[in-house]
Write a protein that holds these residues in place. Sequence first.
Motif, PDB file in Angstrom:
ATOM      1  N   ASN A1121      27.682  66.013  14.308  1.00 35.77           N
ATOM      2  CA  ASN A1121      26.097  66.093  14.076  1.00 35.77           C
ATOM      3  C   ASN A1121      24.979  65.906  15.084  1.00 35.77           C
ATOM      4  O   ASN A1121      24.780  64.743  15.276  1.00 35.77           O
ATOM      5  CB  ASN A1121      26.103  65.319  13.042  1.00 35.77           C
ATOM      6  N   TRP A1122      25.370  66.074  15.767  1.00 40.27           N
ATOM      7  CA  TRP A1122      24.035  66.484  18.063  1.00 40.27           C
ATOM      8  C   TRP A1122      22.916  66.105  17.316  1.00 40.27           C
ATOM      9  O   TRP A1122      22.125  64.807  17.929  1.00 40.27           O
ATOM     10  CB  TRP A1122      24.595  66.877  18.801  1.00 40.27           C
ATOM     11  N   ARG A1123      22.262  67.013  16.301  1.00 37.63           N
ATOM     12  CA  ARG A1123      21.329  67.243  16.587  1.00 37.63           C
ATOM     13  C   ARG A1123      20.565  66.230  15.390  1.00 37.63           C
ATOM     14  O   ARG A1123      19.856  65.210  15.339  1.00 37.63           O
ATOM     15  CB  ARG A1123      20.683  68.523  15.585  1.00 37.63           C
ATOM     16  N   ARG A1124      21.114  65.697  14.589  1.00 37.22           N
ATOM     17  CA  ARG A1124      20.567  64.333  13.593  1.00 37.22           C
ATOM     18  C   ARG A1124      20.815  63.073  14.202  1.00 37.22           C
ATOM     19  O   ARG A1124      20.503  62.402  13.960  1.00 37.22           O
ATOM     20  CB  ARG A1124      21.504  64.270  12.222  1.00 37.22           C
ATOM     21  N   ALA A1125      22.609  63.466  15.133  1.00 39.11           N
ATOM     22  CA  ALA A1125      22.235  62.588  16.261  1.00 39.11           C
ATOM     23  C   ALA A1125      20.975  61.936  17.150  1.00 39.11           C
ATOM     24  O   ALA A1125      19.930  60.412  16.887  1.00 39.11           O
ATOM     25  CB  ALA A1125      23.469  61.879  16.982  1.00 39.11           C
ATOM     26  N   ALA A1126      20.134  63.110  17.146  1.00 35.61           N
ATOM     27  CA  ALA A1126      19.077  62.733  18.273  1.00 35.61           C
ATOM     28  C   ALA A1126      17.756  62.352  17.311  1.00 35.61           C
ATOM     29  O   ALA A1126      17.062  61.805  18.265  1.00 35.61           O
ATOM     30  CB  ALA A1126      18.457  64.415  18.909  1.00 35.61           C
ATOM     31  N   GLY A1127      18.271  63.520  16.656  1.00 34.74           N
ATOM     32  CA  GLY A1127      16.987  62.325  15.673  1.00 34.74           C
ATOM     33  C   GLY A1127      17.070  61.198  15.571  1.00 34.74           C
ATOM     34  O   GLY A1127      15.505  60.701  15.584  1.00 34.74           O
ATOM     35  N   TYR A1128      17.999  60.376  14.746  1.00 34.84           N
ATOM     36  CA  TYR A1128      18.160  58.978  14.377  1.00 34.84           C
ATOM     37  C   TYR A1128      17.579  58.111  15.932  1.00 34.84           C
ATOM     38  O   TYR A1128      16.697  57.807  15.941  1.00 34.84           O
ATOM     39  CB  TYR A1128      18.857  58.607  13.917  1.00 34.84           C
ATOM     40  N   ILE A1129      18.343  58.592  16.789  1.00 40.96           N
ATOM     41  CA  ILE A1129      17.673  57.812  17.957  1.00 40.96           C
ATOM     42  C   ILE A1129      17.097  58.497  18.533  1.00 40.96           C
ATOM     43  O   ILE A1129      15.751  57.200  19.401  1.00 40.96           O
ATOM     44  CB  ILE A1129      18.659  58.347  19.504  1.00 40.96           C
ATOM     45  N   TYR A1130      15.926  59.373  18.322  1.00 43.23           N
ATOM     46  CA  TYR A1130      13.917  59.446  18.493  1.00 43.23           C
ATOM     47  C   TYR A1130      13.277  59.255  18.171  1.00 43.23           C
ATOM     48  O   TYR A1130      12.290  58.167  18.207  1.00 43.23           O
ATOM     49  CB  TYR A1130      13.959  61.425  18.501  1.00 43.23           C
ATOM     50  N   LEU A1131      14.326  58.692  16.961  1.00 47.11           N
ATOM     51  CA  LEU A1131      13.331  58.054  15.999  1.00 47.11           C
ATOM     52  C   LEU A1131      13.395  56.842  16.327  1.00 47.11           C
ATOM     53  O   LEU A1131      11.966  56.058  16.122  1.00 47.11           O
ATOM     54  CB  LEU A1131      13.646  58.000  14.060  1.00 47.11           C
ATOM     55  N   TYR A1132      14.146  55.992  16.230  1.00 48.25           N
ATOM     56  CA  TYR A1132      14.208  54.818  16.962  1.00 48.25           C
ATOM     57  C   TYR A1132      13.232  54.249  18.625  1.00 48.25           C
ATOM     58  O   TYR A1132      12.360  53.640  18.184  1.00 48.25           O
ATOM     59  CB  TYR A1132      15.629  54.094  17.991  1.00 48.25           C
ATOM     60  N   SER A1133      13.140  55.253  18.800  1.00 49.39           N
ATOM     61  CA  SER A1133      12.836  55.461  20.111  1.00 49.39           C
ATOM     62  C   SER A1133      10.862  55.169  20.083  1.00 49.39           C
ATOM     63  O   SER A1133       9.794  55.228  20.219  1.00 49.39           O
ATOM     64  CB  SER A1133      12.807  56.355  21.077  1.00 49.39           C
ATOM     65  N   ALA A1134      10.904  56.289  19.028  1.00 45.56           N
ATOM     66  CA  ALA A1134       9.498  56.292  18.258  1.00 45.56           C
ATOM     67  C   ALA A1134       8.475  55.660  17.753  1.00 45.56           C
ATOM     68  O   ALA A1134       7.443  55.058  17.708  1.00 45.56           O
ATOM     69  CB  ALA A1134       8.537  57.612  17.471  1.00 45.56           C
ATOM     70  N   ARG A1135       9.204  54.751  16.763  1.00 37.91           N
ATOM     71  CA  ARG A1135       9.628  53.070  15.981  1.00 37.91           C
ATOM     72  C   ARG A1135       8.487  52.166  17.440  1.00 37.91           C
ATOM     73  O   ARG A1135       7.580  51.447  16.989  1.00 37.91           O
ATOM     74  CB  ARG A1135      10.607  53.281  15.013  1.00 37.91           C
ATOM     75  N   LEU A1136       9.440  52.512  18.378  1.00 32.68           N
ATOM     76  CA  LEU A1136       9.564  51.199  19.333  1.00 32.68           C
ATOM     77  C   LEU A1136       8.330  51.524  19.902  1.00 32.68           C
ATOM     78  O   LEU A1136       7.237  50.509  19.893  1.00 32.68           O
ATOM     79  CB  LEU A1136      10.758  51.546  20.108  1.00 32.68           C
ATOM     80  N   ARG A1137       7.635  52.900  19.880  1.00 30.41           N
ATOM     81  CA  ARG A1137       6.370  52.724  20.889  1.00 30.41           C
ATOM     82  C   ARG A1137       5.697  52.644  19.482  1.00 30.41           C
ATOM     83  O   ARG A1137       4.121  51.989  19.964  1.00 30.41           O
ATOM     84  CB  ARG A1137       6.653  54.365  20.653  1.00 30.41           C
ATOM     85  N   THR A1138       5.488  52.803  18.060  1.00 30.52           N
ATOM     86  CA  THR A1138       4.385  52.593  17.532  1.00 30.52           C
ATOM     87  C   THR A1138       4.653  51.134  17.204  1.00 30.52           C
ATOM     88  O   THR A1138       3.549  50.780  17.731  1.00 30.52           O
ATOM     89  CB  THR A1138       4.564  53.403  16.224  1.00 30.52           C
ATOM     90  N   GLU A1139       5.809  50.060  16.986  1.00 27.58           N
ATOM     91  CA  GLU A1139       5.282  49.089  16.697  1.00 27.58           C
ATOM     92  C   GLU A1139       5.239  47.799  18.009  1.00 27.58           C
ATOM     93  O   GLU A1139       4.822  47.232  17.343  1.00 27.58           O
ATOM     94  CB  GLU A1139       6.443  48.522  16.205  1.00 27.58           C
TER      95      GLU A1139
END
Length: 1502
Positions: A1121-1139
């Motif tokens: 499930n590559w798109r979902r994998a990309a979504g989770y890891i991008y969410l990780y990067s986005a949370r890192l940027r915000t927090e």
Amino acid sequence: MGIGSTLGGMEVPIIGSDSVKWVEVSVPSFSSSSSSAVASSPPFAPLTEDYASSSGVKDSSIHLIWKIHKALPHALELLELSANKEFPMVGLRITFPDALSPFAFVCQNQITYSARHPYLLYALTVSGVVYLLKLRNISTYASSSVFPSDELIEFDVHTYSNHGAITTVAATAGCFAVGFNDGSVSCFQLGILDQSAPGFVHELRDDSGIGRLWGIISRGRIVGAVQDLLVCEVHGKQLLFVLHSDGILRVWDCTNYGRIFSHTMSSPELAGATVKRLWVAQADNDSSVIPLAILYSQTLEASMEMIYVYGLHCSFSDRTVLTLEPSVQNLPLEEGRCIDVKLTSDKIWILKDNGLVFHNLLHPTVTVEEPQCYALQEEFVADQLFQSSEHSSDNLLWITHSLFSSGKDHTVPFVSSIFLRRLLCPGVHHNISLRATLLDYNRHWTDSEFHSLTADGLKKEILSLIETEGSTENSSIFYCWKNFCTRYFHNWCKNNAPCGLLLDSSSGAIGLIRKNSLAFLRCLEDIERLVIGSSDEHGDPVSFGLDLFDDDLASEILMEMLRCVISISQQLGKTASAIFYESLVSTSVVPSEEIIHCIMKILVIGYSSSAAMLHVSDTGADIAWEKKLADHKNIRKFSIDMLLSLHALREKAVTWARVLNVIESFLKFLVPRKIIHNFDAEISSSINASILVQATSQISKVMFESALDMLLFLNYLVKISGQIHMLHDDISRIQLELVPMIEEIVSEWLVVHFFANTPSQPAAIEDFSSQLSSLQIDSNMSKRSWNEKLGKCHFTLAFILLHNIQSSSGDHSNLSSKCLPSSHDVINSMHDFTSWIIWGKSGESSAFLSHSTELALILLRHGQYDAIEYLLTTVEAHLRKEKTSQSIQDTDGRWCILHHLLGCCLLAQARSTSHGMLKEKKVNEAVRCFFRASSGKGASQALQSLSHEVGFPHLGSLGCVSDAAWKVHYYQWAMQIFEQYNISEGACQFALAALEQVDEALSPKGHYYGRDPFSESTATIKGRLWANVFKFTLDLNRFYDAYCAIITNPDEESKYICLRRFIIVLYECGAMKILCGGQLPFIGLSDKVEQELAWKAERSDILAKPNLYKLLYAFEMHRHNWRRAAGYIYLYSARLRTEAALKDYLHTSLVLQERLNGLSAAINALYLVHPVYAWIDPLLEGNSLHNEHYPRKKARTMEEQTSNDVQPQRSQSYVDIEKLENEFVLTSAEYLLSLASVKWTFTVHKAPSDLVDLLVQKNLYDMAFTVLLKFFKGSALKRELERVFSAMSLKCCQNKVDSSCVREDVRTHGLLLMSSKTEMVVHGSPDVVPAAQQSKGNSQWETLELYLEKYRGFHAKLPVIVAETFLSADPHIELPLWLVQMFKDGRRERMWGMTGKESNPASLFQLYVDYGRYTEATNLLLDYIESFASARPADIINRKRPSAVWFPYTAIERLCCQLEEFISCGRMVDHCEKLRKLLHGALQKHLQLLRVDSDDAPSAVH
């Protein structure tokens, strides 16, 4: 078993009497000046000696014991001994100003009786000062205090007498008698009258009436010095017995101070003897004769002492008349010095420095009957520590080496265990002696530290000392033990020397007062007298209670058989029983059967070769050879003597069968007696309990060794059966009947001795929470005192058993708590106690199994787990030998109770054991015991009959349930117990076992008359049990098994709860990779797992490790499930940027690195998806991936969709690969800036205007160009490139340039700073790289050359920008050759003039002209003109073509004008004139050539 001299009894030490803590109290001196003067004068009273005595008060229910030590001459130690209380662990030590004479007297305060001062103490110092102390209860004194002055009386005998030195003193309540060197006696009314009052002092005189009337003092005939004084109460009168040195005995009435008896105690046999001491028996109201004893010393030839016992007849009619009986009993003391004597009306005990002797005075005659000796502790301690003979300890080593063929690995621990057990056993262990021995080895402790050591603590300390000594002295451990025991025995004898006797007149008990302990005496029981007594007494077995046979022949056979047994015992010495006992009570690697076999081998052929080699290594070859020859000779002599004795025994008995009959009859007397009664244990907390326990230990040891000797004798008969002509039937009878019988006897006495001799375990250390919950203001002092005793060497397991009997019984006891026990009472109580241990109260023959479980319950309540294990394993092994497993289980569930208790014990041991093989072994054994307990017949009823603290909780009124239902309940109980002890392995096994029984238990056949004993559904029970299996396997880190328990759980709610817990534990343990490793079968749980992971990720710290977003990425990638994998890891990067922006993390570069990794992973994942679907939502909070409508798996290798396919609907805020790459580039730039300590943030997907400038400023050129190429196109890109290279060019200048000198769009502020390390960003992995990898050199020039060469393809005018920047910054700068070469671009070869790309020679020429570089401009122009003119023949045709050549004529014209202007102004006239001429001449030639080429151009075209 041995035969020695006549033995009348044994010493029984009071266990713990060596651990008294003394309260120090000092007596003040009221006349310090006079006392110091007296102290400097010669002694006025006898010097200090070791002295001890006692007195009974309150009808002898309390005994006061006082001691004076020569080593502590100023101190007097006082103990208050009560028969109905424990031995006092606190005593009073009174320190006087001067050294004490060997006298003191303590009595009840009958002068002014008060509850506050119940006792009076009289003491005398060597300076002649007498003290009378009014004593309070000992517990009321505080340590290091001063005795109250109003509670003592002090007076100096000097002031009241001029009779010379004091020779002896005596005292009673209110009267202090002093005997002087001149034979006079003075009586002081101390405590009754004041010292100045008339009648305070009386001198005992032989005055007549006339002399008294006229005041004439008449001394009568002269008598010798007073040798001894004694005050006795005779029929209500206080009589003073005075013994003079010339042998005259006088008796005075203390009431009127008149003499009532005077006699010279001499005889022809006493010629030359001197009197020394006097003892008088307490008067018996039923008898008018008072025995008295006088000690004489004969020093004519050899120093020898003797005691004469006289009878003094008393008559109290009108006046008191004493007459001497004619009969005299002479008791010679052959060896040793007399220390003390105690008399009664019919007995006398004589304490010598080498033993204790008893005589019967019932029929006193001149010819004395043979005395009876008491075996004192010195002999027992010597035997225990192998000090009784020279070779006893060596025999231990030789037998051990013969036993252990593997050598030192097993020998050293085994030998050390034997020594430790014997050293710390009650009766041998002595605190003061042990501490003195440890001090010899420089081991120091404070008093509190040493008294706090438990038995286990002492073992560790001693073992550590021995091991250290063995390593430093290069000697074997055995010889270190031998030396240690030798020192200890020496210290024991030194610190435990006998000082006096104690007599309880009410019970006849006799006690032995030692320097630092107290003991009592007991008589021997019949069988004990037989096995220990003299060989002469063997001829009369009836006198020992062995009335076994009707004929004399059987008695003779018994005596002959016992002599053979004794021979075997003497051949082996004391070591065989020590080794055998150790193998039975310890975790020995050698079974007892193998030890018996080894001992038989030694008896037949001698010691093994390994023992012989031991002699060579330790003593040398010569001594070893002599020892080997002596051993060989000894074994041959023993074998021959035994053969002769056995043949004689057979001849006397005719057949061996008759001998075996006699042996079988004799064995009955070795069996513990059965006494059916309710044993009372009021003594359990008194001194009598200590006496009983120690007596039980002594007798059980003798019985155990006697039974063992019989076992060895029977095995020896079998071993040499061929040599003694024993029939096969006789051999079979020995092996099948007699040996099992004697083994049972050995086991029974072994259990008794184990209880009496083994120290208890210390109380379990509870955790803080349990201590806090049980904390009470009125805490139970008795429980605290009990816990303090547990674990001490003197507090054995037998005390725990006695304590339990006391709480459950209240009938008559042989040991009364009112008085001290007599010697016969001790034996009778020992029989009662032993019978209760083995047979219980019923005395049934099969009661040992049932009563062993009762004993185990008692011990279990007090945490004695090691003792329980030994007891129950011993009983189990014994039962296995005599019954099959099936028959054992037919004993009304007792077999089940045994294993249940054993399992509880092993489980508790495992709980207190640290992790390791031992803990695992205990757990496995406990599991085995519980399973066996549940599988036996009658298990349900038997186990429910146990108390709640150790048994299975009652099932209520269910009646009889099925076996399966019972097992489900029992296994759940066991599971909970293991869980309570945090032992998940065992709990898991019982949870699985319960699961196996659930279906059968809940089947209609398994119910009790249709009722459900569980009141729960099958799914609920299984769900709960599977949840427990999950919990236990998870605790054991068996994650695969835990997941299997989840998917097997039929309860959906329980399943999901377990799944959530599973994920949490995996996260905490750092084992999340298991979820994405393909090991776990996600049967219908994939979405649930993902949901739990996502829920956990949203609520976890973004920087927590392990990171759940990464796990989700791996989880989805594994499922394609590559798109979902990309979504989770991008969410990780986005949370890192915000927090990161909100929390301002310290390690910003690490956060940025994580963001880059996340973005890179997202990009890589989307590249696996078909381009049509290669996008993701930003996954803002509240927007779940599970609500998206897009295909879960779209591989890039799919065929193209047809035009009719419905295109996926993209959100307006979607993120595709391009946006991810843009963000990756910007994040990379931010990361590199953070490494350069520059903080910068950006707006998503847009390049800020100042980013490139910052990158250039920090020499991050690669990153700067990456940003330019990513975010700028066309003319914008060219403009930004121009700005970057302008800035880079300015850095090459040596001097800083103001921004006004440069074009307005170039931000030069700060651009001329010295550069740091250069950086380069590689797509996907931005890292700091060395400068050598980024530029050809370390200079800015080389860097500029590198990047200009690399990027001028994007903008051809870049060299012009660089050159213009240089010239604008410094018009006189010399342009680098490589830069000029970029302008020329190889025109010399192609002859095209100065035309070309944007960066052509004409551009350079124009720059030279613009910035006044006329020389360089002229040279450049001349160079190209010359090159044009000197074309190769092959190129001339090309030159003649139309528009083939171009020169910047306008710029040339400007150059000429500038030169003219300079010349006209007079500036550099010569130089400019020269340039103008060169230029003019070159142009003329060039123009001529052009004219020629122009004329030739038409023909060239044609």
